[in-house]
Scaffold this motif. Structure first.
Motif, PDB file in Angstrom:
ATOM      1  N   LYS A 118      20.707  44.026  -9.387  1.00  0.00           N
ATOM      2  CA  LYS A 118      20.344  42.611  -9.260  1.00  0.00           C
ATOM      3  C   LYS A 118      21.533  41.685  -9.486  1.00  0.00           C
ATOM      4  N   MET A 119      22.556  42.173 -10.205  1.00  0.00           N
ATOM      5  CA  MET A 119      23.763  41.375 -10.420  1.00  0.00           C
ATOM      6  C   MET A 119      24.972  42.302 -10.429  1.00  0.00           C
ATOM      7  N   ALA A 120      26.070  41.782  -9.949  1.00  0.00           N
ATOM      8  CA  ALA A 120      27.331  42.523 -10.006  1.00  0.00           C
ATOM      9  C   ALA A 120      27.867  42.481 -11.432  1.00  0.00           C
ATOM     10  N   VAL A 121      28.585  43.493 -11.805  1.00  0.00           N
ATOM     11  CA  VAL A 121      29.099  43.596 -13.172  1.00  0.00           C
ATOM     12  C   VAL A 121      30.024  42.429 -13.531  1.00  0.00           C
ATOM     13  N   ASN A 122      30.652  41.834 -12.531  1.00  0.00           N
ATOM     14  CA  ASN A 122      31.571  40.729 -12.780  1.00  0.00           C
ATOM     15  C   ASN A 122      30.981  39.366 -12.436  1.00  0.00           C
ATOM     16  N   ALA A 123      29.662  39.283 -12.322  1.00  0.00           N
ATOM     17  CA  ALA A 123      29.014  38.034 -11.901  1.00  0.00           C
ATOM     18  C   ALA A 123      28.477  37.199 -13.059  1.00  0.00           C
ATOM     19  N   PHE A 124      28.561  37.687 -14.267  1.00  0.00           N
ATOM     20  CA  PHE A 124      27.949  36.979 -15.393  1.00  0.00           C
ATOM     21  C   PHE A 124      28.816  35.820 -15.870  1.00  0.00           C
ATOM     22  N   ALA A 125      28.205  34.660 -15.966  1.00  0.00           N
ATOM     23  CA  ALA A 125      28.896  33.516 -16.569  1.00  0.00           C
ATOM     24  C   ALA A 125      28.925  33.740 -18.078  1.00  0.00           C
ATOM     25  N   PRO A 126      30.037  33.454 -18.737  1.00  0.00           N
ATOM     26  CA  PRO A 126      30.141  33.693 -20.185  1.00  0.00           C
ATOM     27  C   PRO A 126      29.044  33.003 -20.998  1.00  0.00           C
ATOM     28  N   ASP A 127      28.592  31.855 -20.540  1.00  0.00           N
ATOM     29  CA  ASP A 127      27.562  31.113 -21.275  1.00  0.00           C
ATOM     30  C   ASP A 127      26.144  31.468 -20.845  1.00  0.00           C
ATOM     31  N   GLY A 128      26.013  32.436 -19.937  1.00  0.00           N
ATOM     32  CA  GLY A 128      24.693  32.862 -19.484  1.00  0.00           C
ATOM     33  C   GLY A 128      24.034  31.891 -18.524  1.00  0.00           C
ATOM     34  N   SER A 129      24.779  30.911 -18.040  1.00  0.00           N
ATOM     35  CA  SER A 129      24.193  29.859 -17.204  1.00  0.00           C
ATOM     36  C   SER A 129      23.669  30.358 -15.863  1.00  0.00           C
ATOM     37  N   ASN A 130      24.085  31.519 -15.421  1.00  0.00           N
ATOM     38  CA  ASN A 130      23.582  32.031 -14.144  1.00  0.00           C
ATOM     39  C   ASN A 130      22.488  33.087 -14.333  1.00  0.00           C
ATOM     40  N   LEU A 131      21.882  33.092 -15.501  1.00  0.00           N
ATOM     41  CA  LEU A 131      20.768  33.999 -15.768  1.00  0.00           C
ATOM     42  C   LEU A 131      19.473  33.194 -15.848  1.00  0.00           C
ATOM     43  N   PRO A 132      18.342  33.871 -15.662  1.00  0.00           N
ATOM     44  CA  PRO A 132      17.072  33.162 -15.819  1.00  0.00           C
ATOM     45  C   PRO A 132      16.908  32.659 -17.255  1.00  0.00           C
ATOM     46  N   GLY A 133      15.933  31.786 -17.496  1.00  0.00           N
ATOM     47  CA  GLY A 133      15.700  31.098 -18.761  1.00  0.00           C
ATOM     48  C   GLY A 133      15.978  31.872 -20.026  1.00  0.00           C
ATOM     49  N   PHE A 134      15.349  33.038 -20.205  1.00  0.00           N
ATOM     50  CA  PHE A 134      15.543  33.785 -21.443  1.00  0.00           C
ATOM     51  C   PHE A 134      16.984  34.233 -21.595  1.00  0.00           C
ATOM     52  N   GLY A 135      17.612  34.647 -20.511  1.00  0.00           N
ATOM     53  CA  GLY A 135      19.008  35.081 -20.576  1.00  0.00           C
ATOM     54  C   GLY A 135      19.927  33.963 -21.027  1.00  0.00           C
ATOM     55  N   GLN A 136      19.670  32.754 -20.533  1.00  0.00           N
ATOM     56  CA  GLN A 136      20.458  31.598 -20.969  1.00  0.00           C
ATOM     57  C   GLN A 136      20.235  31.315 -22.444  1.00  0.00           C
ATOM     58  N   ARG A 137      18.970  31.350 -22.867  1.00  0.00           N
ATOM     59  CA  ARG A 137      18.661  31.066 -24.272  1.00  0.00           C
ATOM     60  C   ARG A 137      19.258  32.140 -25.182  1.00  0.00           C
ATOM     61  N   LEU A 138      19.213  33.406 -24.743  1.00  0.00           N
ATOM     62  CA  LEU A 138      19.771  34.497 -25.532  1.00  0.00           C
ATOM     63  C   LEU A 138      21.283  34.326 -25.699  1.00  0.00           C
ATOM     64  N   ALA A 139      21.974  34.019 -24.611  1.00  0.00           N
ATOM     65  CA  ALA A 139      23.426  33.822 -24.687  1.00  0.00           C
ATOM     66  C   ALA A 139      23.761  32.652 -25.608  1.00  0.00           C
ATOM     67  N   ARG A 140      23.006  31.568 -25.505  1.00  0.00           N
ATOM     68  CA  ARG A 140      23.273  30.395 -26.347  1.00  0.00           C
ATOM     69  C   ARG A 140      22.929  30.662 -27.815  1.00  0.00           C
ATOM     70  N   ALA A 141      21.826  31.372 -28.057  1.00  0.00           N
ATOM     71  CA  ALA A 141      21.428  31.696 -29.430  1.00  0.00           C
ATOM     72  C   ALA A 141      22.491  32.589 -30.084  1.00  0.00           C
ATOM     73  N   HIS A 142      23.008  33.545 -29.332  1.00  0.00           N
ATOM     74  CA  HIS A 142      24.061  34.424 -29.847  1.00  0.00           C
ATOM     75  C   HIS A 142      25.316  33.615 -30.159  1.00  0.00           C
ATOM     76  N   ALA A 143      25.711  32.744 -29.231  1.00  0.00           N
ATOM     77  CA  ALA A 143      26.895  31.910 -29.458  1.00  0.00           C
ATOM     78  C   ALA A 143      26.700  31.024 -30.685  1.00  0.00           C
ATOM     79  N   ASN A 144      25.502  30.473 -30.844  1.00  0.00           N
ATOM     80  CA  ASN A 144      25.224  29.621 -31.991  1.00  0.00           C
ATOM     81  C   ASN A 144      25.345  30.392 -33.291  1.00  0.00           C
ATOM     82  N   CYS A 145      24.857  31.625 -33.315  1.00  0.00           N
ATOM     83  CA  CYS A 145      24.995  32.457 -34.513  1.00  0.00           C
ATOM     84  C   CYS A 145      26.466  32.674 -34.848  1.00  0.00           C
TER      85      CYS A 145
END
Length: 138
Positions: free
Chosen positions: A36-63
């Motif tokens: 569903k995604m290429a290994v090099n397609a992920f935005a570091p902030d999770g912005s190109n993932l669906p809702g939960f993926g974005q929230r997970l990336a941001r929650a991790h960064a916040n921690c």
């Protein structure tokens, strides 16, 4: 060996950040392995993932953003033999961090953002209190 609440909180905060990293690894690994995604397609902030993926990336960064402050105070208390000052609220700090992250993961609706803010405010208040107590100002 019995761990003090301060040591439990320290290890818990680190473990929580690691658990979130493993969740990101799992989610992204499944997306890559399913094609569903290429290994090099992920935005570091999770912005190109669906809702939960974005929230997970941001929650991790916040921690991780807050971890140095929390770990610094807890390590200082442990090293200085001042855990009597941090032990009473150490598990509250850890609980507030877990609560904040869970609220972050659940939703971005206003109620959850307010709840997340409340969890963060508890953490900040505890850290300020500890700094005042550890420095002898309170």
């Amino acid at each position: 060996m019995t761990l003090s609440p301060t040591a439990i909180a320290l290890l818990g905060l680190i473990a929580w950040g690691l658990l979130l990293a493993l969740l990101i690894l799992n989610q992204r690994g499944l997306l890559v392995l399913s094609g569903k995604m290429a290994v090099n397609a992920f935005a570091p902030d999770g912005s190109n993932l669906p809702g939960f993926g974005q929230r997970l990336a941001r929650a991790h960064a916040n921690c991780l953003e807050n971890l140095p402050l929390q770990v610094g105070v807890l390590l200082y208390a442990l090293q200085a033999g001042q855990t009597a000052l941090t032990d009473p609220l150490a598990l509250t700090l850890l609980s507030a961090r877990l609560f904040q992250t869970v609220m972050h993961l659940l939703s971005t609706a206003p109620l959850f953002v307010w709840l997340r803010f409340a969890g963060f405010l508890v953490q900040v208040a505890i850290l300020i209190w500890w700094l005042l107590r550890l420095s002898g100002l309170a």
